[in-house]
Scaffold this motif. Sequence first.
Motif, PDB file in Angstrom:
ATOM      1  N   THR A 129     -38.164 -12.512 -19.721  1.00 15.80           N
ATOM      2  CA  THR A 129     -38.179 -11.051 -19.805  1.00 15.80           C
ATOM      3  C   THR A 129     -36.761 -10.505 -19.680  1.00 15.80           C
ATOM      4  O   THR A 129     -36.343  -9.617 -20.422  1.00 15.80           O
ATOM      5  CB  THR A 129     -39.065 -10.463 -18.694  1.00 15.80           C
ATOM      6  OG1 THR A 129     -40.387 -10.977 -18.852  1.00 15.80           O
ATOM      7  CG2 THR A 129     -39.109  -8.949 -18.769  1.00 15.80           C
ATOM      8  N   ASP A 194     -45.559  -6.292 -22.569  1.00 16.49           N
ATOM      9  CA  ASP A 194     -46.942  -5.919 -22.229  1.00 16.49           C
ATOM     10  C   ASP A 194     -47.556  -4.963 -23.246  1.00 16.49           C
ATOM     11  O   ASP A 194     -48.750  -4.989 -23.502  1.00 16.49           O
ATOM     12  CB  ASP A 194     -47.022  -5.354 -20.798  1.00 16.49           C
ATOM     13  CG  ASP A 194     -46.161  -4.121 -20.575  1.00 16.49           C
ATOM     14  OD1 ASP A 194     -45.581  -3.587 -21.548  1.00 16.49           O
ATOM     15  OD2 ASP A 194     -46.065  -3.685 -19.401  1.00 16.49           O
ATOM     16  N   ASN A 195     -46.693  -4.144 -23.897  1.00 14.21           N
ATOM     17  CA  ASN A 195     -47.248  -3.149 -24.820  1.00 14.21           C
ATOM     18  C   ASN A 195     -47.782  -3.750 -26.116  1.00 14.21           C
ATOM     19  O   ASN A 195     -48.387  -3.044 -26.921  1.00 14.21           O
ATOM     20  CB  ASN A 195     -46.195  -2.057 -25.125  1.00 14.21           C
ATOM     21  CG  ASN A 195     -44.971  -2.631 -25.819  1.00 14.21           C
ATOM     22  OD1 ASN A 195     -44.896  -3.825 -26.102  1.00 14.21           O
ATOM     23  ND2 ASN A 195     -44.000  -1.774 -26.074  1.00 14.21           N
ATOM     24  N   GLN A 197     -49.988  -6.058 -26.171  1.00 11.57           N
ATOM     25  CA  GLN A 197     -51.294  -6.619 -25.845  1.00 11.57           C
ATOM     26  C   GLN A 197     -52.242  -5.549 -25.350  1.00 11.57           C
ATOM     27  O   GLN A 197     -51.797  -4.497 -24.923  1.00 11.57           O
ATOM     28  CB  GLN A 197     -51.115  -7.695 -24.762  1.00 11.57           C
ATOM     29  CG  GLN A 197     -50.471  -8.932 -25.335  1.00 11.57           C
ATOM     30  CD  GLN A 197     -50.396 -10.047 -24.328  1.00 11.57           C
ATOM     31  OE1 GLN A 197     -50.056  -9.823 -23.173  1.00 11.57           O
ATOM     32  NE2 GLN A 197     -50.718 -11.262 -24.756  1.00 11.57           N
ATOM     33  N   TYR A 351     -55.135  -1.999 -22.592  1.00 13.64           N
ATOM     34  CA  TYR A 351     -53.752  -2.245 -22.140  1.00 13.64           C
ATOM     35  C   TYR A 351     -53.635  -2.212 -20.624  1.00 13.64           C
ATOM     36  O   TYR A 351     -54.174  -1.333 -19.979  1.00 13.64           O
ATOM     37  CB  TYR A 351     -52.843  -1.162 -22.738  1.00 13.64           C
ATOM     38  CG  TYR A 351     -51.463  -1.102 -22.112  1.00 13.64           C
ATOM     39  CD1 TYR A 351     -50.537  -2.108 -22.334  1.00 13.64           C
ATOM     40  CD2 TYR A 351     -51.092  -0.016 -21.316  1.00 13.64           C
ATOM     41  CE1 TYR A 351     -49.273  -2.044 -21.767  1.00 13.64           C
ATOM     42  CE2 TYR A 351     -49.825   0.062 -20.750  1.00 13.64           C
ATOM     43  CZ  TYR A 351     -48.919  -0.964 -20.965  1.00 13.64           C
ATOM     44  OH  TYR A 351     -47.670  -0.892 -20.416  1.00 13.64           O
ATOM     45  N   ARG A 352     -52.939  -3.192 -20.089  1.00  6.56           N
ATOM     46  CA  ARG A 352     -52.606  -3.181 -18.655  1.00  6.56           C
ATOM     47  C   ARG A 352     -51.116  -3.385 -18.496  1.00  6.56           C
ATOM     48  O   ARG A 352     -50.589  -4.415 -18.912  1.00  6.56           O
ATOM     49  CB  ARG A 352     -53.299  -4.320 -17.908  1.00  6.56           C
ATOM     50  CG  ARG A 352     -54.772  -4.400 -18.092  1.00  6.56           C
ATOM     51  CD  ARG A 352     -55.359  -5.409 -17.099  1.00  6.56           C
ATOM     52  NE  ARG A 352     -55.591  -4.752 -15.824  1.00  6.56           N
ATOM     53  CZ  ARG A 352     -56.736  -4.129 -15.520  1.00  6.56           C
ATOM     54  NH1 ARG A 352     -57.728  -4.122 -16.382  1.00  6.56           N
ATOM     55  NH2 ARG A 352     -56.869  -3.544 -14.356  1.00  6.56           N
ATOM     56  N   PRO A 353     -50.428  -2.456 -17.877  1.00  9.64           N
ATOM     57  CA  PRO A 353     -48.994  -2.662 -17.640  1.00  9.64           C
ATOM     58  C   PRO A 353     -48.775  -3.867 -16.732  1.00  9.64           C
ATOM     59  O   PRO A 353     -49.653  -4.233 -15.944  1.00  9.64           O
ATOM     60  CB  PRO A 353     -48.539  -1.373 -16.945  1.00  9.64           C
ATOM     61  CG  PRO A 353     -49.763  -0.602 -16.628  1.00  9.64           C
ATOM     62  CD  PRO A 353     -50.915  -1.171 -17.366  1.00  9.64           C
ATOM     63  N   ALA A 354     -47.594  -4.488 -16.855  1.00 10.06           N
ATOM     64  CA  ALA A 354     -47.227  -5.578 -15.961  1.00 10.06           C
ATOM     65  C   ALA A 354     -47.288  -5.083 -14.519  1.00 10.06           C
ATOM     66  O   ALA A 354     -47.111  -3.896 -14.256  1.00 10.06           O
ATOM     67  CB  ALA A 354     -45.821  -6.062 -16.308  1.00 10.06           C
ATOM     68  N   GLY A 359     -43.869  -2.915 -14.458  1.00 11.13           N
ATOM     69  CA  GLY A 359     -44.878  -2.146 -15.177  1.00 11.13           C
ATOM     70  C   GLY A 359     -44.328  -0.847 -15.725  1.00 11.13           C
ATOM     71  O   GLY A 359     -44.938  -0.211 -16.581  1.00 11.13           O
ATOM     72  N   ASN A 362     -42.589  -0.296 -20.109  1.00 15.09           N
ATOM     73  CA  ASN A 362     -43.078   0.242 -21.375  1.00 15.09           C
ATOM     74  C   ASN A 362     -44.061   1.385 -21.223  1.00 15.09           C
ATOM     75  O   ASN A 362     -43.947   2.415 -21.875  1.00 15.09           O
ATOM     76  CB  ASN A 362     -43.777  -0.874 -22.172  1.00 15.09           C
ATOM     77  CG  ASN A 362     -42.791  -1.775 -22.878  1.00 15.09           C
ATOM     78  OD1 ASN A 362     -42.018  -1.316 -23.708  1.00 15.09           O
ATOM     79  ND2 ASN A 362     -42.806  -3.055 -22.547  1.00 15.09           N
TER      80      ASN A 362
END
Lengths: 409, 409, 409, 409
Positions: A129, A194-195, A197, A351-354, A359, A362
């Motif tokens: 990342t 993350d965005n 997925q 969608y789930r943010p990190a 998190g 994005n």
Amino acid sequence: MNTLLKRYRAVRQRSAALAAPLSEEDCCVQSMPDASPVKWHLAHTTWFFETFLLERHERDFQPFHPAFRILFNSYYNGVGDKHPRPQRGLVTRPALHQVLAYREQVDRRMERLLEEAGQQPEMLSLVETGLQHEQQHQELMLTDLKHLLSMNPLLPAYVEASPPAAPPLASAAWQEFAASVVEIGHSGPGFCFDNEQPRHRQFVESFALASRLVSNAEFLAFVQDGGYADAALWLSEGWDWINANALQHPFYWRCEDGKWAEFTLHGLQALDPHRPAVHLSYFEADAYARWAGARLPSEAEWEHAARTTHDFGRPALHPAGAGDAAPGMMAQMYGAAWQWTLSSYAPYPGYRPAPGALGEYNGKFMSNQYVLRGSSCATPEGHARISYRNFFPSTARWQFTGIRLARSL
Amino acid sequence: MNTLLKRYRAVRQRSAALAAPLSEEDCCVQSMPDASPVKWHLAHTTWFFETFLLERHERDFQPFHPAFRILFNSYYNGVGDKHPRPQRGLVTRPALHQVLAYREQVDRRMERLLEEAGQQPEMLSLVETGLQHEQQHQELMLTDLKHLLSMNPLLPAYVEASPPAAPPLASAAWQEFAASVVEIGHSGPGFCFDNEQPRHRQFVESFALASRLVSNAEFLAFVQDGGYADAALWLSEGWDWINANALQHPFYWRCEDGKWAEFTLHGLQALDPHRPAVHLSYFEADAYARWAGARLPSEAEWEHAARTTHDFGRPALHPAGAGDAAPGMMAQMYGAAWQWTLSSYAPYPGYRPAPGALGEYNGKFMSNQYVLRGSSCATPEGHARISYRNFFPSTARWQFTGIRLARSL
Amino acid sequence: MNTLLKRYRAVRQRSAALAAPLSEEDCCVQSMPDASPVKWHLAHTTWFFETFLLERHERDFQPFHPAFRILFNSYYNGVGDKHPRPQRGLVTRPALHQVLAYREQVDRRMERLLEEAGQQPEMLSLVETGLQHEQQHQELMLTDLKHLLSMNPLLPAYVEASPPAAPPLASAAWQEFAASVVEIGHSGPGFCFDNEQPRHRQFVESFALASRLVSNAEFLAFVQDGGYADAALWLSEGWDWINANALQHPFYWRCEDGKWAEFTLHGLQALDPHRPAVHLSYFEADAYARWAGARLPSEAEWEHAARTTHDFGRPALHPAGAGDAAPGMMAQMYGAAWQWTLSSYAPYPGYRPAPGALGEYNGKFMSNQYVLRGSSCATPEGHARISYRNFFPSTARWQFTGIRLARSL
Amino acid sequence: MNTLLKRYRAVRQRSAALAAPLSEEDCCVQSMPDASPVKWHLAHTTWFFETFLLERHERDFQPFHPAFRILFNSYYNGVGDKHPRPQRGLVTRPALHQVLAYREQVDRRMERLLEEAGQQPEMLSLVETGLQHEQQHQELMLTDLKHLLSMNPLLPAYVEASPPAAPPLASAAWQEFAASVVEIGHSGPGFCFDNEQPRHRQFVESFALASRLVSNAEFLAFVQDGGYADAALWLSEGWDWINANALQHPFYWRCEDGKWAEFTLHGLQALDPHRPAVHLSYFEADAYARWAGARLPSEAEWEHAARTTHDFGRPALHPAGAGDAAPGMMAQMYGAAWQWTLSSYAPYPGYRPAPGALGEYNGKFMSNQYVLRGSSCATPEGHARISYRNFFPSTARWQFTGIRLARSL
């Protein structure tokens, strides 16, 4: 040497290499709130590793400098205070050489960490990342620097040599796609943000996509046809914006004595009809498409089409032309200019943010921005991806942003 | 060596000396539209000699660089285009070393000119104007730099060493003056700016003037008495301004854990009760005076009083205290802080601006500003004068500006 | 009936008479933050009597409506909260008829008070202040209404009938005055505002004053000579202001097909060369004077000159021309247009504001404004005075403001 | 009498009926640029019929007043010039009674036209568009008026009577929907706006939708839990916006002495826990949803769900509560509050704007706005539709806008 370590070194060195031709002054100044100084990019990408890797995983962690924790935090509320964005250019101290020393120390510690503990999946993922993050900032270093140089009446070049000549451009073709349920979003192994997925289904009605980007010659025809003076071509908000700012052509274009030129990282160059039109806002892209009897693609259309044959461009300081692409080939999907879609930047269903502060990477920007797909000449090698979602507000013009036309069938 | 040449060299060298402790980055950045980068000051003062001396008097004049003619013009419409003031900090090129080369070349040519043709009165007068102009910018270099450093969260010092301790301060006394017709304005030989002329008569009713400036201890009492929260003490416009900007104390003051400190060119220092309060706006000076049951002096009062015994301060990076001044002595008339008067900046009766572009030097700024008299710790040696008229808008706070109280009798 | 009572009735009735030709809508709307609705003026002048007379002197005082105490306070911090100035036009309720009822009730109570207790000097003085205050607002009612009507594309007239024709205008003459110590400020009996005192001495160098105001014909010559395009004629701040706002002529002037017209309270009228140029800002007045090789007078010069022979104009909705004034006569000192002076609005030496909340009437506005002298066609009969100090910021254009030229001898 | 004529009369009369309780002043003033005066709404809806019906279809067409063509054009560039939106409230003339006369004359002519030529399909369609357009403005008349009244410190009511009590509210249930390709957009006969077409397919992953809107009680829990102070709950842009404006609760809420109240068209009312939370921006709706562990629905999800059993609300001045809805019932889909979706306002695939100037009705606003679905208590009877797409920017708070939660399954 392990692969990640090798990659770590290569990515980190490229940042320094981008800054190498620049003076301390070039690296320090901020030309507008949206752009950051090169020195800040060099420091912030280092802060990222210090904060998300060293602080969590290093024994007896000590920050390089306590004040840097705030000074080089970009926007992570979860990490603590941050220096105001519009004031990034006021930080003449630490000097550039101190920031380079910061990079060196953190690199030494990161390399030790990678050697010792480098096989823990969570850490590997965080390092990746951090590297992807740094590559994003490498692109911004070039676009932010370009903006800074353009504000100088002397119009200095980042690199003096001219770009290679662009080959003559063939007409664009329409590639057609039948209506269907498509899957979009990242799948399989490999890194993604993350965005991208979760991968999910969208229904796409039948459409056609242009085989290459809109060229300077084509966009000039729009300008010369009075495109910037015809309210019927523009979104209402775009019309107000071009009038309030008296805009009559793309951001880096200039017309002197009837001759069009374009400011580039190679300095001012005659406008090349065979290269793609770049540095366009969403509003300009949308108006051009309406003038051309077409529209912008959705991101599902773009991603679906990108699974067909296409070429990859090569990193450069200015986008190459598409030349005479092979029939059936989608040219310039990557490596020339980011392509505006009509899709606003929104979370994918599910969608789930990190977790944690990452998190904020994005998700919190998912309003009033539009998604761009593909990649640009300034995107580092190996950074582009079919599911990649870039995003900017509808008036952003300092990125390498262009137009690929679409049509409903 | 002729005297003017000697003076030319001394003044020019002092500018370079002021910049010597600074990095390229420190010299390049602009921290607000009102302030200019040190590099810009170094170039603009050189531009002044190139434009008003070399271009007019040098045979076969060639500019050092054609673009500098516009880039380093401050505000002389009569000379041609000018680079926008708020963008002075975006000019990372020319680099600092190129500007220093510009200085050196112009100095060489100026010295030749002075040797060859140095006795022509018009030229002598222009050179003197250029030197006085450069001295003004030397003061600005320090105040603009101070502002820049203050915007850095690390609060770096220009010079690390602390200022010498201030001696304990005695109470201020009131010096009384009888009503009379006084003459003010420049007379006799010696240089002055056009705005100091013509010498003319004003009637001054009887008044008293404080024997020294308002001290930090005294201004702190105003702050602690709720001075910034009592509308009755403020001009209406000043009240709106402090509320819109949430101001509660002087510009460079900070309070942490009940302890007051002050940012200086020596870095952050404990607030010294024995030094004068500085960096005050007209509105703050006026409100303090009202709170103290007094008022600001007019410029005629100040100039009249300045003919009596007074001391001269010495240039420093922070103003010294008045200590225990001798009875009858007007302390701190010069060399500590510019003193706000209640006189708006207006032409003297019969005022004529200098001919040509130099006529823009003063006259066109005669609206909505207030005159300050005396000089400050940052004023170069030999630059102060009894008839000198400095001027700033009523909200300016980044100069060394303080308060001398007056009363009508 | 006692004299003051008679005067009270006459002044109060004139306010209502000014509003009589207007609709509820005309009286309610606010066209810019500087201007107030007619309904607000009607209410605020009543609030003044309620607050400063009835509340202090009436037994068992009850406010007409508690909310009006805040709603119709203009700017007296000493009296309590106030409704924000830019929102005065949002108050559709109370309706106009309720404000008229407020006026009637307060008038009834005031008349009773005046009959019962009308010989106490303090009260007489307060009533007179209230009446002078109301007269000031009568002038504002006309100028604020004029601004509102001018914002309507239909350009409606307040009164349909055209103004009487202006007689042909003779050339202006220069009236000369020798240098001397003069006394200015109010003296003797009769009402004055606190800012007109104390009477004090000023030294005036020898000067000349124009025998009448600058005419439309003369100002048009300035416009047609490129006056608004020549930086050398303008104060720096004025130049930035006219360019930022693209100003090219006086506020209410319009040019269609080469014909100049002027919006007036009689509607749009052909520009009359024989009338004075009005609705000029300080910056325009100053630039015109420079173009004409003259300057604006100081207020001491104006007041000194006004002791010589002069005429009084008569109230009207548009200023009359000076015609062919008698030799030695200063025409248009009063009753045509307020005359900008180059004197900033500052306290006279020894000035003391009135005690209590009424001290906010004048003193707190003494910054960044210029004094105007004389009176205008919209000034109520009997309101003008030789020592009267009107004041506005340097960009104000919606008042009847004009130019009387001066020269140093 | 033909049906359309009957409907024409009913719709037109409702507009006048809405204005009937208001004074001229209430109808004239504009409280912010986004809102328009009631008088303007009355005139503009009439202008619509005059411009798009009478001018095209009436023999010997003469406009009621030539200036009204510009004065009451809202935003149709294709029709010609238009009066600037922020100045709509400055038009005190024409008076309200003249606008009512305008309405009457146009109605008479429209009725004649409808009687004579009323069966031509194109005209029928245009008339229906005009009536739908007027119904939209009827809703705006109420929301714009509510904003105006809220700016008055007296907080006057549009209607004095209190709204009927809301029944106790049951918990919300989650209604589940399986993944599928759904069709959305208008189909079949009946009127729709161009933006509701073409009907097309979208893939919807499985989701659940709340059975009723978020209530005041629930939103108050968010407020009291520190919802407005937790950056992690907000979109970045929303967080900056609430901080820049110091927002801490919904637009019309007030808290005094710990008691919450809400400004309504019935005046200030105690906050009713059983009614839906309204006047929320997109940012507030989104933050609430995140706090509640849910999200906003997409417009495809909403429209798909709306095909199941649901109730219709009834027009009112304030939304009713959902009470204890039947199991399986989707309550408050219509008639309470517009429901924010996470779908940005974009063209459907294959969208074609209406031809001519009417093509500006919807299409040109498709940027940086979010779609709202359903209808509100202020929506006229018969105006709501399952495919209806309302849209506002993400900071809009003066409409009756609320929250229906969704979740991905």
